[in-house]
Design a protein around this motif. Structure first.
Motif, mmCIF file in Angstrom:
data_model
loop_
_atom_site.group_PDB
_atom_site.id
_atom_site.type_symbol
_atom_site.label_atom_id
_atom_site.label_comp_id
_atom_site.label_asym_id
_atom_site.label_seq_id
_atom_site.Cartn_x
_atom_site.Cartn_y
_atom_site.Cartn_z
ATOM 1 N N ASN A 75 9.741 1.258 -3.327
ATOM 2 C CA ASN A 75 8.945 1.572 -2.131
ATOM 3 C C ASN A 75 8.401 2.989 -2.119
ATOM 4 O OD1 ASN A 75 11.592 2.576 -1.780
ATOM 5 N ND2 ASN A 75 11.237 2.708 0.428
ATOM 6 N N ILE A 76 9.064 3.918 -2.836
ATOM 7 C CA ILE A 76 8.550 5.292 -2.765
ATOM 8 C C ILE A 76 7.894 5.747 -4.067
ATOM 9 C CG2 ILE A 76 10.217 6.016 -1.003
ATOM 10 C CD1 ILE A 76 11.557 7.626 -3.393
ATOM 11 N N LYS A 77 7.934 4.909 -5.077
ATOM 12 C CA LYS A 77 7.397 5.260 -6.399
ATOM 13 C C LYS A 77 5.988 5.848 -6.308
ATOM 14 C CE LYS A 77 7.029 2.913 -10.930
ATOM 15 N NZ LYS A 77 5.652 3.243 -11.265
ATOM 16 N N ASP A 78 5.135 5.168 -5.555
ATOM 17 C CA ASP A 78 3.751 5.616 -5.469
ATOM 18 C C ASP A 78 3.441 6.346 -4.159
ATOM 19 O OD1 ASP A 78 3.304 4.483 -7.910
ATOM 20 O OD2 ASP A 78 2.541 2.600 -7.098
ATOM 21 N N ALA A 79 4.400 6.384 -3.245
ATOM 22 C CA ALA A 79 4.139 6.943 -1.910
ATOM 23 C C ALA A 79 4.217 8.470 -1.910
ATOM 24 C CB ALA A 79 5.151 6.374 -0.919
ATOM 25 N N PHE A 80 3.464 9.072 -1.028
ATOM 26 C CA PHE A 80 3.581 10.506 -0.755
ATOM 27 C C PHE A 80 4.213 10.654 0.621
ATOM 28 C CE2 PHE A 80 -0.445 11.107 -3.504
ATOM 29 C CZ PHE A 80 0.311 11.191 -4.664
ATOM 30 N N ARG A 81 5.485 10.953 0.679
ATOM 31 C CA ARG A 81 6.164 11.074 1.973
ATOM 32 C C ARG A 81 5.737 12.352 2.684
ATOM 33 N NH1 ARG A 81 11.993 11.085 -0.218
ATOM 34 N NH2 ARG A 81 10.826 12.125 -1.874
ATOM 35 N N VAL A 98 7.246 17.808 13.685
ATOM 36 C CA VAL A 98 6.638 18.807 12.802
ATOM 37 C C VAL A 98 6.325 18.320 11.388
ATOM 38 C CG1 VAL A 98 7.530 20.789 14.063
ATOM 39 C CG2 VAL A 98 8.924 19.729 12.264
ATOM 40 N N ASN A 99 6.649 17.071 11.102
ATOM 41 C CA ASN A 99 6.220 16.548 9.803
ATOM 42 C C ASN A 99 4.699 16.502 9.764
ATOM 43 O OD1 ASN A 99 8.714 16.270 8.676
ATOM 44 N ND2 ASN A 99 8.831 14.038 8.860
ATOM 45 N N ASP A 100 4.121 16.825 8.641
ATOM 46 C CA ASP A 100 2.664 16.810 8.488
ATOM 47 C C ASP A 100 2.217 15.500 7.852
ATOM 48 O OD1 ASP A 100 2.144 19.455 9.500
ATOM 49 O OD2 ASP A 100 2.931 20.264 7.627
ATOM 50 N N SER A 101 1.632 14.636 8.667
ATOM 51 C CA SER A 101 1.187 13.333 8.157
ATOM 52 C C SER A 101 0.007 13.504 7.208
ATOM 53 C CB SER A 101 0.766 12.433 9.318
ATOM 54 O OG SER A 101 1.878 12.167 10.135
ATOM 55 N N PHE A 102 -0.045 12.644 6.217
ATOM 56 C CA PHE A 102 -1.163 12.650 5.280
ATOM 57 C C PHE A 102 -2.294 11.761 5.790
ATOM 58 C CE2 PHE A 102 2.174 13.762 2.132
ATOM 59 C CZ PHE A 102 1.579 14.878 1.586
ATOM 60 N N ALA A 103 -3.500 12.130 5.443
ATOM 61 C CA ALA A 103 -4.653 11.278 5.688
ATOM 62 C C ALA A 103 -5.454 11.221 4.406
ATOM 63 C CB ALA A 103 -5.501 11.839 6.815
ATOM 64 N N CYS A 104 -6.203 10.160 4.277
ATOM 65 C CA CYS A 104 -6.951 9.960 3.051
ATOM 66 C C CYS A 104 -8.414 9.696 3.403
ATOM 67 C CB CYS A 104 -6.334 8.770 2.324
ATOM 68 S SG CYS A 104 -6.811 8.713 0.610
ATOM 69 N N VAL A 134 7.445 5.124 8.683
ATOM 70 C CA VAL A 134 6.509 6.239 8.688
ATOM 71 C C VAL A 134 5.191 5.811 8.044
ATOM 72 C CG1 VAL A 134 6.050 8.518 7.700
ATOM 73 C CG2 VAL A 134 8.306 7.989 8.643
ATOM 74 N N ALA A 135 4.095 6.112 8.716
ATOM 75 C CA ALA A 135 2.771 5.839 8.143
ATOM 76 C C ALA A 135 2.374 6.987 7.230
ATOM 77 C CB ALA A 135 1.747 5.696 9.269
ATOM 78 N N THR A 136 1.927 6.659 6.026
ATOM 79 C CA THR A 136 1.500 7.719 5.107
ATOM 80 C C THR A 136 0.499 7.153 4.095
ATOM 81 O OG1 THR A 136 2.274 9.568 3.763
ATOM 82 C CG2 THR A 136 3.396 7.447 3.432
ATOM 83 N N VAL A 137 0.267 7.855 3.004
ATOM 84 C CA VAL A 137 -0.669 7.388 1.977
ATOM 85 C C VAL A 137 0.080 7.281 0.646
ATOM 86 C CG1 VAL A 137 -2.622 8.508 3.127
ATOM 87 C CG2 VAL A 137 -1.426 9.690 1.279
ATOM 88 N N GLU A 192 -4.267 4.888 -0.621
ATOM 89 C CA GLU A 192 -4.189 3.813 0.378
ATOM 90 C C GLU A 192 -3.243 4.206 1.505
ATOM 91 O OE1 GLU A 192 -4.519 0.328 -3.061
ATOM 92 O OE2 GLU A 192 -2.577 1.046 -2.308
ATOM 93 N N ASN A 193 -3.547 3.721 2.708
ATOM 94 C CA ASN A 193 -2.643 3.933 3.831
ATOM 95 C C ASN A 193 -1.514 2.915 3.754
ATOM 96 O OD1 ASN A 193 -4.116 6.049 5.182
ATOM 97 N ND2 ASN A 193 -5.681 4.490 5.591
ATOM 98 N N ILE A 194 -0.287 3.403 3.849
ATOM 99 C CA ILE A 194 0.867 2.505 3.754
ATOM 100 C C ILE A 194 1.889 2.866 4.823
ATOM 101 C CG2 ILE A 194 0.628 2.129 1.256
ATOM 102 C CD1 ILE A 194 2.928 4.237 0.943
ATOM 103 N N THR A 195 2.864 1.970 4.989
ATOM 104 C CA THR A 195 3.987 2.267 5.877
ATOM 105 C C THR A 195 5.267 2.289 5.064
ATOM 106 O OG1 THR A 195 2.922 1.253 7.780
ATOM 107 C CG2 THR A 195 5.315 1.512 7.881
ATOM 108 N N LEU A 196 5.981 3.400 5.171
ATOM 109 C CA LEU A 196 7.272 3.508 4.490
ATOM 110 C C LEU A 196 8.356 3.014 5.421
ATOM 111 C CD1 LEU A 196 7.313 6.941 2.670
ATOM 112 C CD2 LEU A 196 7.718 4.705 1.649
#
Lengths: 359, 359, 359, 359
Positions: free
Chosen positions: D96-102, C261-267, D309-312, D317-321
């Motif tokens: 690693n999370i400074k700029d990430a949107f989890r 249920v986590n909502d992944s982000f897309a850009c 986790v894949a996110t932006v 930018e697309n990143i992996t946490l």
């Protein structure tokens, strides 16, 4: 409600004179404002006891510690928690005032209202409570500076030594050049002499602080109940020892005719509108009109005398309180930064409230 | 926030001078209070235009209609909605003031803040707004009467004609015996003469209202930001044309020494504590001490003169406003019931707030 | 506090079911918004009794009268006072319920709390109170429309007849095409049949309203206590007969894993960030994230049955209440515009609150 | 407004996860209440990380320090300032999370709203913020205990492992006997096994907390907008990760008929009125009716997974946490004391609000 001040920019404060700490939470501070914490501290230093010969000798360093809401010195939009530890809270002996009701103090009313009171150094009713106001005001001032608004105050009267009522005759850069915070050197000296004389007699003396706010845009203040001057008045009247507030010509209006004190409008060729005089004190219909805002705040003499005082105690007995302790003979010099702080908080709050006037 | 007043006992008001109606919602009125609606009406009659030769001749009957919150004349604890219809709202021609910014009026600040304004008779900035306050205050007074609290005010100064500052020298039963609402007949006559003279010259004049509250129990008011006098001050400063507020000795404290103005306590043999003097004005540390509360409110002269006035309009042009209309030459007589209403609302609010001090 | 809703955009309401009028004051409405008063009336018509066979036959026209705050149809920034007169307030005979405590009604709790209650048609506890909400919401919607925000709701469940939980499967333009306000015609018919059946048996039935808000910008809602969904939840739970609130996947989350249920982000290539799914319901950390906001509101069946009911009265006696009156067998159809109104008020309030985030 | 909760009994909180301290100011606490500070600490210990194998291993001692408002362990009526220092605030590396949107975190919405965010450990959006709530709730509980009100909560569902909905089947003394805080030992074991399994898979799981409040007198809660359940709902929905709230039969009402779920009144021979069933959940018309209050709160699974986790990021930018850190796989066990704290605060606030219903 009693310990929160403001609508959008809000200070909630806590702390007793001789408790562990004085502090507060500042909510609604806009995000992205760079804060110079040393400037916050320097405002606190202006209200600090022991800063000069004419104020109380009680020595507290009053160092503020910011606990939240800043990141790399920039506000994050989250609340700013802060504390100032009380240094001497366990040192005193309160045996003599524990049960006493000191005249013109809050001992009797607090005890009656709450059923008990923190008698150590006046507890919550002590002016140490204003530490939280000064910290909050210092944040507000730094935000206001970014939009060109400046707040300054000065001692304009001590006893019968009074400045002229026209603040434009005085240079704000002179204010901090003397201990009494009066912008005219000669009067400042007179005031200091008076304070020292009164102090030497174990007595105290009242006075007036004048406050001026420049650079306020047109439109701040909400009509009807939250008129800008009503917010300022409530702020000032909430400061310990304040007994009166007037803005613009104030009580002087009572003896005037409309034809004498109406502020005529003038229009520049560029279409900018201003007033030719400013009896209104920068506020019309409760809303700032772009002119300087100015007001005066009356302080009563400190209630604590350095004399033996006859009074009663909580058992309904007549007692004599021995002269003791270190107290200000005149609060005015230390009241100046407190007046400024409250004014800054009100103006920032009104500025933020005004943002929702349009969609 | 601007149109709601109070914390627990709260008035939210609405209405423009020449709109359909003035009205409000009174929330937090305790349940089970018998209300004499005729007394509410009679308070309104005291602020009504056209009641005497010294006030504006505009004739409005200002009949209040209670829409909710009462059942068989008793409050039910639900909000009291009320309206007073404006009778003459479509009669006037506003062509001359539509675009004008009248000096020392709110025309300029309202237009700047909101982008437009209701120019008909001053719109929301008109003192007709105070109708809602008087209705709310009339409810508050009837509740306060049940707990032995009485509020009264009087005109203590018009121009240079002033009463002695000691309210105890005057009999409150004399207040309503003259049109100016001054408890001393000779001074009242002088004031009336002054008002008629000023009026004859197309001018206006300021003054002072003194207000006294008796029977207040010890303990009302919240320390720090909601000090009882800060609440009273905010209330008074929110009334149209008010420019100053002081309580107890007020600005007079500035020239006094603590030894002169401290209020000594005395204790009866029954153990009841009171003060021998009352420089404090019935409030110490922001909390009522059981003595009479008294304060003074400064009013500026009405801004509307019966003279041609040079000013500017919203297009940045210099214009001349022709003398027109019916206005008060002095607001003091009609301000008296408004001051009383606001004071009653504050005291009832503080009384209800105080109920949560103990579990 | 109880009769005021909102922080900056605030409704204060008043009125009893069979009193003179229902009304309110809307404060904080931004200035300069053109208002279509007929649209306000048409929202009221959607909640009006007597509009279809499945709602109560009580016939009230519920015409709103705007008393202030508008000038030539444009908001002036001053409060909007309004009333809806009650037409049939004197017609009924309440002898049978005057002293009775009807099961699952507020008769007992009101009487216990206030010492008396207005028993005429339920007094303040009647859902007629929601008239004020619908008027206020109609103003909010017109402001929101200017910034591209739309609010709609529909009946998603009546008894066991339920729509799919995914609102995207339904066309909002279908909602008003049937009396039950359900966007799927077949289900709507089933619901109507169920309601008529239940009604025929003198019984009532509960259900669920789903609400969707589109076009909300990122950033509305305040962290911690005023999370956007907490404000929405409080708004919905304040509506009569509401017993539950959930947003996004709501109670469905309880059985889910984070990985589901986590909502992944897309850009997008343009750098615009959105989520690939929307389990969160458009709110993360209490702040809108730019996706659709959606939530569900559970309504209990109407407490008034068309059957004889055994109960007690205020004298502690067992009595039988005779079936009487005209009542909804199911509130859902008329609840839809109320849910929308409250949602619109919250979103506009949050929008205005957010304006003070930056200087 | 966002960081203050309550009307009369008010908590204003501050603090970021990895800032200097979490803390708050508790205003409106009645005076004269003896406070057992160790009990306050023990409530904090119940929400503390590291207390059992099924919660996060992050180790903080979370010792509360009371800074004001108490004298010899008794409340004085002045605000209670408190802080809990963060012990490990400088230890972590957040590169690693400074700029990430989890995903499903507040990173994106905070950054969008404020222009920046405190990324250290989630900053203000971290559930460490609830420390202040638990401290405030612990004070509230001690006040409520004096008037016979008790609040308890328990984990009633984790994933698909659920208790019966009837709270009366469970013994509250069993709740603290297992790490998951479930009053039925067998179910508790099942829940723990499920949590450990989910944790082992680097995943998380949602659930439901049930809360029960006993001993509430008739009359708490304000009609219309501050209905008691609306206050409770807002309180619960303001807790991190909460997605739904229902009270009494809640969403179950949707499928019921009035004849099934109306709560009939019964009257003892002594004239005491109660209900024979309690579908209403102890509240009717927004006001407590003297029966037990109970409600259910839905929690989503923790958003932080122990998986890549894949996110932006904030640069689009697309990143992996990378999987990292110590987190709860299920918040339910630690949520129980938080739910209780918020419930206690609401009930005490409603109790104090109710005191002004009568003069």
């Amino acid at each position: 409600m009693s310990n929160t001040f403001g609508n959008i920019f809000r200070l909630t404060s806590f702390g007793e004179s001789h408790g562990e700490a004085i502090g507060g939470v500042l909510d609604g501070m806009p995000s992205g404002i760079e804060i110079d914490v040393e400037k916050v501290q320097s405002e606190l230093d202006r209200r600090r006891p022991g800063q000069s010969a004419i104020v109380t000798a009680r020595n507290e360093h009053d160092r503020v510690r910011i606990l939240s809401g800043l990141m790399d010195g920039v506000t994050t939009g989250t609340p700013i928690g802060f504390i100032v530890e009380n240094e001497n809270q366990h040192s005193a002996d309160y045996g003599n005032i524990k049960d006493a009701f000191r005249p013109s103090h809050a001992d009797f009313t607090y005890t009656s209202k709450y059923g008990l009171r923190d008698y150590r150094g006046g507890g919550r009713s002590s002016a140490r409570e204003t530490i939280a106001r000064v910290v909050a005001g210092a944040f507000a001032r730094q935000a206001l500076a970014q939009i060109g608004i400046d707040v300054y105050a000065y001692t304009s009267q001590v006893g019968n030594v009074a400045l002229d009522s026209d603040y434009r005759r005085y240079d704000k850069n002179e204010i901090e050049k003397n201990a009494v915070r009066c912008p005219e050197a000669a009067k400042a000296e007179e005031m200091e002499r008076l304070i020292m004389k009164v102090k030497g007699e174990g007595d105290t003396i009242g006075g007036v602080v004048t406050c001026v706010i420049t650079g306020v845009p047109v439109g701040l203040g909400e009509p009807v109940f939250d008129k800008l001057h009503a917010m300022l008045g409530a702020a000032m009247l909430s400061i310990n020892a304040v007994k009166g507030f007037e803005y613009g010509d104030g009580f002087g209006f009572a003896t005037c005719r409309g034809s004498e004190v109406n502020d005529s409008f003038a229009c520049t060729s560029a279409g900018e509108i201003s007033t030719l005089s400013n009896h209104s004190g920068g506020i019309q219909g409760g809303i700032s009109n772009g002119e300087d805002i100015y007001f005066r705040v009356a302080f009563k003499p400190v209630a604590t005398l350095l004399r033996d005082v006859a009074t009663v105690n909580c058992h309904g007995e007549n007692i004599t309180l021995k002269a003791k302790g270190r107290h200000d003979a005149c609060v005015l010099p230390r009241a100046v930064p407190i007046v400024e702080a409250m004014a800054a908080m009100v103006i920032l709050d009104a500025y933020l409230m005004n943002k929702s006037t349009h969609l």
